[in-house]
Design a protein around this motif. Structure first.
Motif, short mmCIF file in Angstrom:
data_model
loop_
_atom_site.label_atom_id
_atom_site.label_comp_id
_atom_site.label_asym_id
_atom_site.label_seq_id
_atom_site.Cartn_x
_atom_site.Cartn_y
_atom_site.Cartn_z
N GLU A 23 -14.66 50.43 6.18
CA GLU A 23 -14.93 50.43 4.73
C GLU A 23 -14.95 49.00 4.21
OE1 GLU A 23 -11.92 52.79 2.93
OE2 GLU A 23 -12.58 54.68 3.83
N GLY A 24 -15.63 48.81 3.10
CA GLY A 24 -15.69 47.48 2.49
C GLY A 24 -16.40 46.49 3.39
N ASN A 25 -15.73 45.34 3.61
CA ASN A 25 -16.30 44.29 4.46
C ASN A 25 -16.03 44.49 5.95
OD1 ASN A 25 -17.42 42.88 2.34
ND2 ASN A 25 -15.63 41.54 2.06
N ALA A 26 -15.32 45.57 6.29
CA ALA A 26 -14.94 45.78 7.69
C ALA A 26 -16.14 45.81 8.63
CB ALA A 26 -14.12 47.06 7.82
N PRO A 27 -17.24 46.52 8.32
CA PRO A 27 -18.38 46.49 9.24
C PRO A 27 -18.95 45.09 9.45
CG PRO A 27 -18.56 48.33 7.72
CD PRO A 27 -17.44 47.48 7.22
N TRP A 28 -19.06 44.32 8.34
CA TRP A 28 -19.58 42.96 8.46
C TRP A 28 -18.62 42.05 9.23
CZ3 TRP A 28 -24.48 42.28 7.61
CH2 TRP A 28 -25.14 43.13 6.72
N MET A 29 -17.33 42.26 9.03
CA MET A 29 -16.34 41.48 9.78
C MET A 29 -16.45 41.78 11.27
SD MET A 29 -14.26 39.63 7.70
CE MET A 29 -12.63 39.59 8.39
N ALA A 30 -16.65 43.07 11.59
CA ALA A 30 -16.77 43.46 13.00
C ALA A 30 -18.02 42.83 13.63
CB ALA A 30 -16.83 44.97 13.12
N LEU A 31 -19.13 42.85 12.90
CA LEU A 31 -20.36 42.26 13.43
C LEU A 31 -20.21 40.75 13.62
CD1 LEU A 31 -23.06 44.19 11.37
CD2 LEU A 31 -22.56 44.43 13.80
N ALA A 32 -19.57 40.08 12.66
CA ALA A 32 -19.36 38.63 12.78
C ALA A 32 -18.45 38.31 13.96
CB ALA A 32 -18.76 38.09 11.49
N ALA A 33 -17.40 39.13 14.15
CA ALA A 33 -16.49 38.91 15.27
C ALA A 33 -17.20 39.10 16.60
CB ALA A 33 -15.30 39.85 15.16
N LEU A 34 -18.06 40.12 16.67
CA LEU A 34 -18.82 40.34 17.90
C LEU A 34 -19.78 39.19 18.17
CD1 LEU A 34 -19.64 44.17 17.67
CD2 LEU A 34 -18.07 43.05 19.26
N ALA A 37 -17.57 46.39 22.59
CA ALA A 37 -18.63 47.23 22.05
C ALA A 37 -18.06 48.51 21.45
CB ALA A 37 -19.63 47.57 23.16
N TRP A 38 -17.07 49.10 22.13
CA TRP A 38 -16.45 50.34 21.62
C TRP A 38 -15.76 50.09 20.29
CZ3 TRP A 38 -10.93 51.80 22.40
CH2 TRP A 38 -10.66 53.07 21.88
N LEU A 39 -14.96 49.04 20.23
CA LEU A 39 -14.24 48.74 18.98
C LEU A 39 -15.21 48.33 17.88
CD1 LEU A 39 -11.20 46.74 20.43
CD2 LEU A 39 -11.21 49.10 19.61
N GLY A 40 -16.22 47.54 18.23
CA GLY A 40 -17.17 47.08 17.22
C GLY A 40 -18.00 48.21 16.63
N VAL A 41 -18.50 49.09 17.49
CA VAL A 41 -19.29 50.22 17.01
C VAL A 41 -18.44 51.13 16.13
CG1 VAL A 41 -20.49 52.32 17.72
CG2 VAL A 41 -20.94 50.15 18.90
N ASP A 42 -17.19 51.33 16.53
CA ASP A 42 -16.31 52.17 15.74
C ASP A 42 -16.06 51.55 14.36
OD1 ASP A 42 -14.30 54.49 15.61
OD2 ASP A 42 -13.01 52.75 15.19
N ALA A 43 -15.86 50.22 14.32
CA ALA A 43 -15.62 49.54 13.04
C ALA A 43 -16.85 49.58 12.14
CB ALA A 43 -15.18 48.10 13.29
N VAL A 44 -18.02 49.41 12.75
CA VAL A 44 -19.26 49.44 11.96
C VAL A 44 -19.53 50.85 11.42
CG1 VAL A 44 -21.77 49.18 12.07
CG2 VAL A 44 -20.28 47.47 13.13
N ALA A 45 -19.26 51.85 12.25
CA ALA A 45 -19.58 53.22 11.87
C ALA A 45 -18.58 53.79 10.87
CB ALA A 45 -19.64 54.10 13.11
#
Length: 216
Positions: free
Chosen positions: A55-66, A44-52
């Protein structure tokens, strides 16, 4: 042990007070649950940090990984449990739930893993009861010390053998299966249900992650 799972009480005749439902005994791995909670907190910590801050597709990649990983972490650490009552054994493993009335339990065995066999020889692993070789060695040392303290051997003939906690649970399940196999309320056949609530979101996350990687 406590559980919210309760068998449905049989209907009572008019004027007869209904018997209170009997709670299941529940066995789970405390270490597995603790590890799962830590992994979920880290994810959750890593995912929220990536979403917040990604850049680019990184937030979507983080959500898909979660979406892909969180159900798997829950499945392997928090979900496993063994529910026991006088009528049946219910094994909740990472991706399946197996309900075994005592009449169709062939054997409960403790080896390098704890397992239950139905009367057709089909094996189901008890994920919630992991084997601890360290605990077995400790129990063996206690048994050895007890034998040395009693050279006559009289106490060892009447005392129960010292077992590790998981081995003792397996022994209790084996004795319960033998005792209840002929009971009318413990008759039936094995029922296996797949955990689609775990498989579906994880599969969706895997597909989304593959699509994002393909278009990146």
């Amino acid at each position: 042990m406590t559980s919210s799972d309760r068998p449905t009480p049989a209907p009572s005749s008019p004027g007869t007070p209904a018997e209170p439902p009997v709670k299941d005994r529940v066995f789970r791995s405390s270490a597995g649950i603790a590890g799962g909670v830590l992994l979920l907190a880290l994810g959750a910590w890593l995912g929220v940090d990536a979403v917040a801050h990604g850049e680019g597709n990184a937030p979507w990649m983080a959500l898909a990984a979660l979406l892909f990983l969180v159900p798997l972490v829950v499945a392997y650490t928090i979900r496993p449990a063994v529910f026991v009552n006088d009528d049946r054994l219910r094994v909740r493993n990472p991706f399946r739930t197996i309900t075994l009335p005592w009449s169709c339990v062939g054997n409960v065995r403790a080896g390098y893993s704890n397992e239950v066999f139905d009367d057709a020889g089909v094996k189901y692993q008890l994920w919630a009861l992991p084997v601890s070789l360290r605990a077995r060695k400790k129990a063996a040392r206690q048994q050895s010390r007890a034998a040395m303290d009693d050279p006559s051997g009289r106490t060892s003939l009447t005392a129960s053998p010292v077992r590790s906690p998981s081995d003792q649970i397996v022994e209790d399940l084996r004795e319960l299966a033998e005792r209840r196999s002929g009971a009318e309320s413990a008759q039936g056949r094995p029922v296996v249900r797949w955990a689609y609530e775990v498989l579906a979101p994880s599969a969706a996350g895997a597909v989304l992650l593959a699509v994002l990687l393909a278009v990146t």
